[in-house]
Design a protein around this motif. Structure first.
Motif, PDB file in Angstrom:
ATOM      1  N   GLY A  83       0.835  -1.204   0.000  1.00 42.15           N
ATOM      2  CA  GLY A  83       0.000   0.000   0.000  1.00 42.15           C
ATOM      3  C   GLY A  83       0.863   1.243   0.000  1.00 42.15           C
ATOM      4  N   ARG A  84       1.816   1.282  -0.905  1.00 41.66           N
ATOM      5  CA  ARG A  84       2.828   2.338  -0.923  1.00 41.66           C
ATOM      6  C   ARG A  84       2.231   3.740  -0.956  1.00 41.66           C
ATOM      7  N   GLN A  85       1.214   3.967  -1.779  1.00 42.21           N
ATOM      8  CA  GLN A  85       0.681   5.325  -1.909  1.00 42.21           C
ATOM      9  C   GLN A  85       0.105   5.830  -0.595  1.00 42.21           C
ATOM     10  N   GLN A  86      -0.559   4.947   0.169  1.00 41.29           N
ATOM     11  CA  GLN A  86      -1.098   5.369   1.457  1.00 41.29           C
ATOM     12  C   GLN A  86       0.023   5.749   2.421  1.00 41.29           C
ATOM     13  N   VAL A  87       1.125   4.997   2.379  1.00 42.20           N
ATOM     14  CA  VAL A  87       2.267   5.314   3.244  1.00 42.20           C
ATOM     15  C   VAL A  87       2.895   6.629   2.805  1.00 42.20           C
ATOM     16  N   LEU A  88       3.063   6.827   1.497  1.00 40.94           N
ATOM     17  CA  LEU A  88       3.622   8.087   0.992  1.00 40.94           C
ATOM     18  C   LEU A  88       2.741   9.262   1.397  1.00 40.94           C
ATOM     19  N   ASP A  89       1.434   9.096   1.283  1.00 44.13           N
ATOM     20  CA  ASP A  89       0.501  10.167   1.670  1.00 44.13           C
ATOM     21  C   ASP A  89       0.619  10.481   3.157  1.00 44.13           C
ATOM     22  N   LEU A  90       0.730   9.435   3.984  1.00 47.09           N
ATOM     23  CA  LEU A  90       0.872   9.633   5.431  1.00 47.09           C
ATOM     24  C   LEU A  90       2.169  10.378   5.749  1.00 47.09           C
ATOM     25  N   VAL A  91       3.274   9.955   5.147  1.00 48.04           N
ATOM     26  CA  VAL A  91       4.561  10.608   5.397  1.00 48.04           C
ATOM     27  C   VAL A  91       4.497  12.075   4.984  1.00 48.04           C
ATOM     28  N   ALA A  92       3.929  12.349   3.811  1.00 47.11           N
ATOM     29  CA  ALA A  92       3.815  13.735   3.341  1.00 47.11           C
ATOM     30  C   ALA A  92       2.930  14.567   4.267  1.00 47.11           C
ATOM     31  N   LEU A  93       1.817  14.004   4.726  1.00 41.62           N
ATOM     32  CA  LEU A  93       0.916  14.707   5.634  1.00 41.62           C
ATOM     33  C   LEU A  93       1.606  15.053   6.951  1.00 41.62           C
ATOM     34  N   LEU A  94       2.289  14.070   7.543  1.00 43.17           N
ATOM     35  CA  LEU A  94       2.960  14.318   8.817  1.00 43.17           C
ATOM     36  C   LEU A  94       4.139  15.278   8.648  1.00 43.17           C
ATOM     37  N   ALA A  95       4.847  15.167   7.541  1.00 42.19           N
ATOM     38  CA  ALA A  95       5.958  16.093   7.291  1.00 42.19           C
ATOM     39  C   ALA A  95       5.429  17.528   7.228  1.00 42.19           C
ATOM     40  N   ALA A  96       4.347  17.725   6.485  1.00 43.08           N
ATOM     41  CA  ALA A  96       3.754  19.071   6.381  1.00 43.08           C
ATOM     42  C   ALA A  96       3.284  19.562   7.752  1.00 43.08           C
ATOM     43  N   ARG A  97       2.680  18.673   8.538  1.00 46.08           N
ATOM     44  CA  ARG A  97       2.186  19.038   9.875  1.00 46.08           C
ATOM     45  C   ARG A  97       3.323  19.546  10.765  1.00 46.08           C
ATOM     46  N   HIS A  98       4.525  19.002  10.556  1.00 46.47           N
ATOM     47  CA  HIS A  98       5.666  19.383  11.391  1.00 46.47           C
ATOM     48  C   HIS A  98       6.584  20.400  10.700  1.00 46.47           C
ATOM     49  N   GLY A  99       6.126  20.966   9.582  1.00 50.19           N
ATOM     50  CA  GLY A  99       6.895  22.001   8.896  1.00 50.19           C
ATOM     51  C   GLY A  99       8.145  21.480   8.222  1.00 50.19           C
ATOM     52  N   LEU A 100       8.097  20.240   7.744  1.00 50.71           N
ATOM     53  CA  LEU A 100       9.269  19.612   7.132  1.00 50.71           C
ATOM     54  C   LEU A 100       9.069  19.453   5.637  1.00 50.71           C
ATOM     55  N   VAL A 101      10.167  19.403   4.928  1.00 48.80           N
ATOM     56  CA  VAL A 101      10.156  19.124   3.497  1.00 48.80           C
ATOM     57  C   VAL A 101      10.119  17.615   3.317  1.00 48.80           C
ATOM     58  N   CYS A 102       9.376  17.161   2.335  1.00 45.93           N
ATOM     59  CA  CYS A 102       9.272  15.746   2.022  1.00 45.93           C
ATOM     60  C   CYS A 102       9.655  15.599   0.546  1.00 45.93           C
ATOM     61  N   TYR A 103      10.597  14.724   0.251  1.00 47.02           N
ATOM     62  CA  TYR A 103      11.108  14.568  -1.117  1.00 47.02           C
ATOM     63  C   TYR A 103      11.138  13.106  -1.503  1.00 47.02           C
ATOM     64  N   GLU A 104      10.591  12.792  -2.662  1.00 45.05           N
ATOM     65  CA  GLU A 104      10.621  11.433  -3.199  1.00 45.05           C
ATOM     66  C   GLU A 104      11.601  11.398  -4.370  1.00 45.05           C
ATOM     67  N   PRO A 105      12.826  10.903  -4.145  1.00 43.93           N
ATOM     68  CA  PRO A 105      13.867  10.914  -5.188  1.00 43.93           C
ATOM     69  C   PRO A 105      13.496  10.150  -6.460  1.00 43.93           C
ATOM     70  N   ALA A 106      12.785   9.027  -6.331  1.00 47.03           N
ATOM     71  CA  ALA A 106      12.472   8.220  -7.510  1.00 47.03           C
ATOM     72  C   ALA A 106      11.666   8.999  -8.542  1.00 47.03           C
ATOM     73  N   ARG A 107      10.756   9.844  -8.043  1.00 42.45           N
ATOM     74  CA  ARG A 107       9.939  10.657  -8.959  1.00 42.45           C
ATOM     75  C   ARG A 107      10.438  12.088  -9.045  1.00 42.45           C
ATOM     76  N   GLN A 108      11.470  12.411  -8.267  1.00 41.46           N
ATOM     77  CA  GLN A 108      12.028  13.761  -8.211  1.00 41.46           C
ATOM     78  C   GLN A 108      10.948  14.780  -7.862  1.00 41.46           C
ATOM     79  N   VAL A 109      10.179  14.462  -6.801  1.00 41.38           N
ATOM     80  CA  VAL A 109       9.072  15.311  -6.369  1.00 41.38           C
ATOM     81  C   VAL A 109       9.336  15.807  -4.961  1.00 41.38           C
ATOM     82  N   ALA A 110       9.300  17.132  -4.788  1.00 37.48           N
ATOM     83  CA  ALA A 110       9.425  17.742  -3.461  1.00 37.48           C
ATOM     84  C   ALA A 110       8.032  18.156  -3.012  1.00 37.48           C
ATOM     85  N   MET A 111       7.705  17.785  -1.764  1.00 32.08           N
ATOM     86  CA  MET A 111       6.415  18.151  -1.178  1.00 32.08           C
ATOM     87  C   MET A 111       6.692  18.868   0.123  1.00 32.08           C
ATOM     88  N   SER A 112       6.163  20.043   0.304  1.00 32.94           N
ATOM     89  CA  SER A 112       6.392  20.762   1.566  1.00 32.94           C
ATOM     90  C   SER A 112       5.206  21.607   1.923  1.00 32.94           C
TER      91      SER A 112
END
Length: 112
Positions: A83-112
């Protein structure tokens, strides 16, 4: 770039002064992979605590303890669950909640 669903991916989370572009995030990821991590950041610690209170995949024997590379100012999350997408969504959500940058190197996508 689309990553096949069954291929594990890394997501990197760190403290930054503001949103990072994909190029800035890629440079930071390369820096983190090449050197030891620095002084422990309280926002990163809070992110890790909250992430560990969730279950990445209740059916999987893999736990967060095995899937996190926790440094002092960054975390690399090794996403290995079906269930990779759900885990990625959770990590991105929690990173944003804590004011952190979230980056997925495989897709070269930065989420903040």
């Amino acid at each position: 770039m689309e990553v096949p669903v069954d291929v594990p991916v890394d997501v990197v989370v760190w403290r930054a002064p503001g949103p990072a572009s994909s190029a800035e995030a890629a440079a930071r990821y390369a820096e983190l992979r090449a050197s030891p991590l620095g002084a422990f950041d309280p926002a990163v610690a809070a992110f890790v605590r909250e992430l560990r209170q969730t279950s990445p995949d209740p059916a999987s024997p893999v736990s967060w303890a095995e899937a996190l590379t926790v440094g002092t100012d960054a975390v690399i999350v090794h996403v290995v669950w079906p269930g990779r997408q759900q885990v990625l969504d959770l990590v991105a959500l929690l990173a944003a909640r804590h004011g952190l940058v979230c980056y997925e190197p495989a897709r070269q996508v930065a989420m903040s």
